[in-house]
Design a protein around this motif. Structure first.
Motif, mmCIF file in Angstrom:
data_model
loop_
_atom_site.group_PDB
_atom_site.id
_atom_site.type_symbol
_atom_site.label_atom_id
_atom_site.label_comp_id
_atom_site.label_asym_id
_atom_site.label_seq_id
_atom_site.Cartn_x
_atom_site.Cartn_y
_atom_site.Cartn_z
ATOM 1 N N SER A 255 0.857 -1.178 0.000
ATOM 2 C CA SER A 255 0.000 0.000 0.000
ATOM 3 C C SER A 255 0.896 1.232 0.000
ATOM 4 O O SER A 255 2.091 1.150 0.293
ATOM 5 N N THR A 263 -0.132 8.905 2.863
ATOM 6 C CA THR A 263 -1.195 8.739 1.876
ATOM 7 C C THR A 263 -1.340 10.049 1.105
ATOM 8 O O THR A 263 -0.785 11.085 1.486
ATOM 9 N N ASN A 328 -5.198 5.759 -0.332
ATOM 10 C CA ASN A 328 -4.192 4.792 0.081
ATOM 11 C C ASN A 328 -4.368 3.534 -0.760
ATOM 12 O O ASN A 328 -5.119 2.631 -0.418
ATOM 13 N N LEU A 330 -4.028 0.018 -2.324
ATOM 14 C CA LEU A 330 -3.669 -1.267 -1.721
ATOM 15 C C LEU A 330 -3.619 -2.331 -2.797
ATOM 16 O O LEU A 330 -4.549 -2.467 -3.595
ATOM 17 N N ARG A 332 -3.311 -6.290 -2.989
ATOM 18 C CA ARG A 332 -3.412 -7.491 -2.146
ATOM 19 C C ARG A 332 -3.463 -8.726 -3.029
ATOM 20 O O ARG A 332 -4.312 -8.851 -3.898
#
Length: 504
Positions: A255, A263, A328, A330, A332
């Motif tokens: 992230s 951020t 932010n 991310l 994953r």
């Protein structure tokens, strides 16, 4: 009067800006997940200025283009300038090709205008000025490390003629890149590090990475296809590769906050374009990883001879930041089984731990290599025989080996002790644990005779000095009167030998 004065000032500024040429600034961040599990982030900042630094009346009004570099171009008649500061080495076999390659250390190459009469003198003075601008050791560039290539390093901008007499190239491989080089580099940006993508550039994160490189490129470019209008382009790039296991979690999850400890809340107000690109070429239909928040914008571009697909986040659109006014990103990974589990060591606290779950084919050879750096230990940490080396514990191989006969899974049945230590859960295989030979590593060993010599010499000096001082402080001195009888006996003894009368 209160109405006309602001209008007059506004018209004057518009006229002044128009006379000095049009300005434009763009910023981009490209994020590419690598096959090694690491992540590659590339910042691109581009400033365009439609002006002529070589005219007789010097440029005095600077809006987006940094004045320090504009004065350098004007004073030294620079046609192109390319400079890079790099920490680490780019692992091409693991990471692929970078967007813009650069060597370790510092690199500088410059094309001068053909109006420069003494190129060597201009080159020497230019390196000294750039050394002050970027807080680097470029002033150590001289004739001993400067070359004049004739085939490589062609001009990257508008080329009227190529005379390699006006090209100079030099490198400083031992140049150490640190915060002192990053700070002036960020100050060249129109918004500095206060807004836009530059807020992510925190030195404590950038320099704790596997690879870091910052560059500055200045060149003349065309504004249209016919090249009727030209502009000066300032391209600032920053490339960084973050190690998957740097955080110690060993999880394939990235992230913006994890990479940069920040951020994004807004784009640079002076930027006409501010975007983030996520390379999703190797992730069709989100098969391997997913992005959060998701974006419907996709873009394709040809990069290094390959067509790539990117998910695009436009920071100039408020909807990108959502209701929380913060972005932010991310990344994953969906698969959580298998990888590699790695726990990095902490100096003098815990060792490394590397576990791999692999399936090996029969009659095959598997080689596992680990890169390491040699370092000096504290002198109290060396063993009595340090020249012998240091041992690294045996590796452990745990495997389920196919069995030629059916294994008994009944643990309650009585069996010989030597055959029943490991429980058997499958009839077709049995558990085996194999230990490898310990590894003997030779580390740098200091000369232990020098401390011994120093200790002996110090003890000798202390003993002599202390002994003399102690003798002077503790010895008692007494004055003794001479004995007349003893003197008389000695005198008579001498007289007897000489044959003269004795004293009475």
């Amino acid at each position: 009067i209160l109405i006309y004065i602001p209008i007059f000032v506004f018209v004057l500024l518009r006229k002044l800006i128009k006379e000095e040429g049009e300005n434009d600034f763009q910023e981009e961040l490209v994020i590419r997940p690598l096959h090694s599990g690491d992540i590659y982030a590339s910042f691109q900042f581009r400033t365009l200025w439609e002006t002529d630094f070589m005219r007789e009346n010097k440029v005095s009004h600077y809006r987006l283009f940094p004045k320090s570099l504009g004065q350098v171009i004007s004073k030294f008649s620079v046609r192109e300038l390319h400079i890079s500061f790099t920490q680490g080495y780019w692992r091409t076999m693991q990471w692929g090709q970078p967007f813009l390659p650069s060597p370790p250390g510092a690199e500088l190459w410059v094309w001068f205008q053909d109006s420069v009469t003494d190129v060597d003198a201009a080159w020497k003075e230019l390196t000294n000025v750039l050394s002050g601008i970027f807080c680097a050791s470029l002033n150590f560039i001289d004739s001993t490390n400067t070359v004049q290539p004739s085939a490589s390093f062609k001009p990257l901008g508008i080329v009227n003629e190529t005379d390699h007499r006006f090209l100079r190239y030099a490198t400083l491989p031992r140049e150490i890149v640190c915060t002192e080089n990053l700070t002036p580099w960020k100050k060249l940006l129109p918004c500095g590090s206060k807004a836009g993508l530059a807020v992510l550039l925190k030195s404590e994160k950038l320099f704790h990475s596997s690879f870091f490189s910052q560059t500055v490129h200045i060149r003349p470019v065309c504004q249209d296809r016919e090249c009727k209008t030209t502009s000066w382009e300032l391209r600032q790039t920053l490339n960084v590769v973050f190690d998957l296991h740097t955080s110690g979690q060993g999880k394939r999850e990235w992230s913006l906050f994890k990479m940069f400890s920040r951020t994004l809340t807004e784009a640079c107000p002076l930027a006409s374009s501010s975007k983030i690109y996520i390379d999703v070429t190797d992730n069709p239909q989100e098969e391997y990883f997913e992005l959060s928040p998701a974006t419907p914008l996709l873009s394709q571009a040809v990069v290094l001879g390959d067509r790539r697909t990117f998910s695009v986040y436009d920071l100039t659109q408020q909807v990108t930041f959502g209701t929380v006014r913060s972005l932010n990103l991310l990344i994953r990974w969906k698969s959580t089984e298998g990888y590699i589990h790695y726990q990095p060591s902490k100096d003098r606290m815990r060792p490394h731990l590397l576990e791999m779950l692999v399936q090996l084919p029969p009659h095959s050879v598997t080689e596992v290599t680990v890169q390491f750096e040699r370092a000096l230990l504290k002198w109290t940490e060396y063993t009595p025989d340090p020249n012998h080396g240091f041992y690294v514990g045996s590796s452990v191989i745990s495997a389920l080996v196919p069995s030629s006969v059916a294994m008994d899974t009944n643990i309650t049945q009585e069996q010989p002790l030597f055959s029943s230590f490991f429980p058997c859960k499958e009839e077709s295989s049995y558990f085996v644990r194999v230990y490898t030979e310990p590894l003997l590593v030779n580390l740098p060993t200091p000369d232990f005779s020098m401390p011994y010599n120093v200790i002996c010499l110090t003890c000798t000096v202390v003993a002599v000095g202390y002994g003399s001082l102690y003798n002077l402080l503790t010895r008692s001195f007494q004055i003794e009167e001479p004995n007349p009888r003893l003197a008389k006996k000695i005198a008579n003894f001498i007289r007897r030998i000489r044959g003269v009368p004795l004293l009475s």
